[in-house]
Motif scaffolding. Structure first.
Motif, PDB file in Angstrom:
ATOM      1  N   ASP A   2     -33.694 -36.945 -12.021  1.00  0.00           N
ATOM      2  CA  ASP A   2     -34.798 -36.020 -11.799  1.00  0.00           C
ATOM      3  C   ASP A   2     -34.282 -34.610 -11.568  1.00  0.00           C
ATOM      4  O   ASP A   2     -34.925 -33.626 -11.939  1.00  0.00           O
ATOM      5  CB  ASP A   2     -35.620 -36.475 -10.591  1.00  0.00           C
ATOM      6  CG  ASP A   2     -36.346 -37.783 -10.862  1.00  0.00           C
ATOM      7  OD1 ASP A   2     -36.601 -38.060 -12.053  1.00  0.00           O
ATOM      8  OD2 ASP A   2     -36.648 -38.508  -9.894  1.00  0.00           O
ATOM      9  N   GLN A   3     -33.098 -34.510 -10.975  1.00  0.00           N
ATOM     10  CA  GLN A   3     -32.531 -33.188 -10.739  1.00  0.00           C
ATOM     11  C   GLN A   3     -32.249 -32.479 -12.052  1.00  0.00           C
ATOM     12  O   GLN A   3     -32.476 -31.279 -12.193  1.00  0.00           O
ATOM     13  CB  GLN A   3     -31.243 -33.333  -9.926  1.00  0.00           C
ATOM     14  CG  GLN A   3     -30.567 -31.993  -9.603  1.00  0.00           C
ATOM     15  CD  GLN A   3     -29.271 -32.189  -8.844  1.00  0.00           C
ATOM     16  OE1 GLN A   3     -28.867 -33.314  -8.584  1.00  0.00           O
ATOM     17  NE2 GLN A   3     -28.629 -31.096  -8.500  1.00  0.00           N
ATOM     18  N   PRO A  17     -33.643 -25.810 -15.063  1.00  0.00           N
ATOM     19  CA  PRO A  17     -33.488 -25.272 -16.418  1.00  0.00           C
ATOM     20  C   PRO A  17     -32.094 -25.580 -16.952  1.00  0.00           C
ATOM     21  O   PRO A  17     -31.117 -25.632 -16.187  1.00  0.00           O
ATOM     22  CB  PRO A  17     -33.697 -23.761 -16.223  1.00  0.00           C
ATOM     23  CG  PRO A  17     -34.403 -23.624 -14.918  1.00  0.00           C
ATOM     24  CD  PRO A  17     -33.958 -24.768 -14.072  1.00  0.00           C
ATOM     25  N   PHE A  18     -32.001 -25.782 -18.256  1.00  0.00           N
ATOM     26  CA  PHE A  18     -30.717 -26.151 -18.845  1.00  0.00           C
ATOM     27  C   PHE A  18     -29.655 -25.099 -18.569  1.00  0.00           C
ATOM     28  O   PHE A  18     -28.478 -25.417 -18.400  1.00  0.00           O
ATOM     29  CB  PHE A  18     -30.874 -26.354 -20.358  1.00  0.00           C
ATOM     30  CG  PHE A  18     -29.612 -26.798 -21.046  1.00  0.00           C
ATOM     31  CD1 PHE A  18     -29.202 -28.117 -20.999  1.00  0.00           C
ATOM     32  CD2 PHE A  18     -28.813 -25.890 -21.727  1.00  0.00           C
ATOM     33  CE1 PHE A  18     -28.035 -28.542 -21.620  1.00  0.00           C
ATOM     34  CE2 PHE A  18     -27.644 -26.296 -22.350  1.00  0.00           C
ATOM     35  CZ  PHE A  18     -27.253 -27.633 -22.295  1.00  0.00           C
ATOM     36  N   ALA A  19     -30.040 -23.838 -18.516  1.00  0.00           N
ATOM     37  CA  ALA A  19     -29.068 -22.770 -18.275  1.00  0.00           C
ATOM     38  C   ALA A  19     -28.369 -22.926 -16.932  1.00  0.00           C
ATOM     39  O   ALA A  19     -27.261 -22.419 -16.741  1.00  0.00           O
ATOM     40  CB  ALA A  19     -29.758 -21.410 -18.353  1.00  0.00           C
ATOM     41  N   GLY A  35     -24.983 -24.658 -18.280  1.00  0.00           N
ATOM     42  CA  GLY A  35     -25.704 -24.833 -19.536  1.00  0.00           C
ATOM     43  C   GLY A  35     -25.833 -23.547 -20.323  1.00  0.00           C
ATOM     44  O   GLY A  35     -25.910 -23.572 -21.558  1.00  0.00           O
ATOM     45  N   GLN A  36     -25.827 -22.418 -19.632  1.00  0.00           N
ATOM     46  CA  GLN A  36     -25.935 -21.129 -20.310  1.00  0.00           C
ATOM     47  C   GLN A  36     -24.775 -20.886 -21.259  1.00  0.00           C
ATOM     48  O   GLN A  36     -24.907 -20.180 -22.260  1.00  0.00           O
ATOM     49  CB  GLN A  36     -26.010 -20.003 -19.271  1.00  0.00           C
ATOM     50  CG  GLN A  36     -26.226 -18.605 -19.854  1.00  0.00           C
ATOM     51  CD  GLN A  36     -27.525 -18.510 -20.635  1.00  0.00           C
ATOM     52  OE1 GLN A  36     -28.546 -19.078 -20.232  1.00  0.00           O
ATOM     53  NE2 GLN A  36     -27.498 -17.816 -21.761  1.00  0.00           N
ATOM     54  N   THR A  37     -23.623 -21.487 -20.967  1.00  0.00           N
ATOM     55  CA  THR A  37     -22.457 -21.327 -21.852  1.00  0.00           C
ATOM     56  C   THR A  37     -22.776 -21.829 -23.251  1.00  0.00           C
ATOM     57  O   THR A  37     -22.431 -21.180 -24.250  1.00  0.00           O
ATOM     58  CB  THR A  37     -21.251 -22.087 -21.283  1.00  0.00           C
ATOM     59  OG1 THR A  37     -21.000 -21.669 -19.942  1.00  0.00           O
ATOM     60  CG2 THR A  37     -20.015 -21.843 -22.139  1.00  0.00           C
ATOM     61  N   LEU A  38     -23.431 -22.984 -23.340  1.00  0.00           N
ATOM     62  CA  LEU A  38     -23.794 -23.524 -24.650  1.00  0.00           C
ATOM     63  C   LEU A  38     -24.922 -22.724 -25.293  1.00  0.00           C
ATOM     64  O   LEU A  38     -24.931 -22.501 -26.510  1.00  0.00           O
ATOM     65  CB  LEU A  38     -24.201 -24.986 -24.537  1.00  0.00           C
ATOM     66  CG  LEU A  38     -23.088 -26.002 -24.272  1.00  0.00           C
ATOM     67  CD1 LEU A  38     -23.658 -27.414 -24.268  1.00  0.00           C
ATOM     68  CD2 LEU A  38     -21.994 -25.882 -25.314  1.00  0.00           C
TER      69      LEU A  38
END
Length: 357
Positions: free
Chosen positions: A27-28, A33-35, A65-68
């Protein structure tokens, strides 16, 4: 322990839906957000989308996630070792789907299902290439001419076969069981049902019209119901050639032509005749090869940069209007207007302005 699951890359009685390739249990992870995802969460996500072989290198490079999200294809190749062009496309599509959760049922079809789908449409010889490239249901919508050539699919007939098979999937909202392998009622063969026939079902039909001895020749031919009904270049002569029926057996070929016309229906047969009599008609054969789509000469600013043709000439453009199977046989001109089967459509979304899709 993981639950026991049958299956592999061998042919089975029917394709199985193995579950969404992007399902996350935390759930976390779902709420954040993916970033803002941590490197561990990103590594778990790479496993979920079928790119787990890159998680080790990603764990050393990805900070969040922001790296991707901000990475360019050059970054992915250098930092993660993503040299396979279709693996890069798979990652880009998976990232795009994060911003569009309602991407449809295609996201639930993993690459193992796609290899079984190749069995159903009569192209099992390409299963190893598609499996190595991790082609899943989402990627099917964005395959280009050059993608298929990269997968060693060079036959023009096989390109048409894959194109119409994807079109049938679109019409059935990517139902994993939409292709029919067994006859339900031999007396009812409406063209709207024939469109959903698998390669095996077509061979069963050949047995019902007393052509059982030629049925095994369709293995690996790419012939399925969607190709038979919807492709205007595919006619009884094309089928006779694929079945290896000698030209001198005129009565046998005439019998096949009569059975074929009854199978596809009067509307589709009329369209095929019109196309056959049109200017510049060339027969559709399994030996005709597709040439790669060449890019224009690069500008001086782009010299020395690697470019991969990933945004144009889709085999089956995802932006085509939805189809109703019942209306498919009424007029093929609305499905394939003109003679240009590979349409150039630029996708609406990108990850970054510098990232080709």
């Amino acid at each position: 322990p993981a639950p026991f699951r049958r299956g592999g890359l061998r042919a089975t009685a029917g394709p199985r839906l193995l579950g969404s390739s992007v399902t996350l249990n935390s759930d976390q992870v779902k709420d954040a957000p993916f970033a803002q995802w941590s490197p561990e969460q990103v590594s778990k996500w790479l496993d979920d989308v079928g790119l787990g072989q890159y998680r080790t290198m990603a764990s050393h490079w990805v900070k969040s996630g922001q790296t991707l999200l901000s990475a360019t294809p050059h970054d992915l190749e250098k930092e993660m070792g993503l040299k396979h062009p279709l693996h890069r496309k798979k990652l880009q599509l998976a990232l795009l789907s994060l911003s569009n959760p309602a991407a449809g049922r295609s996201s639930a079809l993993d690459h193992t299902w796609v290899t079984r789908w190749l069995d159903d449409i009569g192209l099992p010889q390409y299963k190893d290439q598609f499996s190595e490239a991790k082609v899943d249901g989402r990627m099917l919508q964005y395959l280009t001419v050059n993608d298929l050539l990269f997968l060693k699919v060079a036959s023009q007939l096989h390109h048409h076969s894959i194109r119409w098979a994807i079109r049938v999937l679109h019409a059935n909202t990517f139902d994993p069981h939409c292709l029919k392998r067994r006859p339900s009622d031999e007396t009812q063969t409406h063209p709207s049902e024939v469109v959903q026939w698998s390669n095996h079902r077509v061979m069963e039909w050949l047995r019902t019209v007393d052509l059982a001895e030629y049925a095994p020749n369709l293995r690996g031919s790419g012939v399925h119901g969607g190709l038979i009904v919807l492709e205007p270049q595919f006619n009884s002569d094309t089928l006779a050639a694929l079945l290896n029926i000698p030209p001198q057996k005129t009565l046998l070929r005439r019998h096949l032509a009569t059975s074929f016309a009854s199978l596809v229906g009067p509307h589709a047969q009329r369209q095929k005749q019109d196309f056959l009599q049109g200017p510049g008609h060339t027969p559709l054969t399994a030996t005709t090869k597709v040439r790669p789509k060449k890019l224009g000469f690069p500008t001086f600013g782009n010299l020395g940069k690697k470019k991969f043709d990933e945004g144009i000439h889709y085999i089956c453009p995802p932006d085509l209007p939805p189809l109703q199977l019942a209306s498919m046989v009424r007029g093929l001109s609305s499905l394939c207007p003109g003679r240009h089967y590979f349409l150039a459509i630029i996708p609406k979304g990108r990850l970054t302005p510098s990232t080709p899709f």
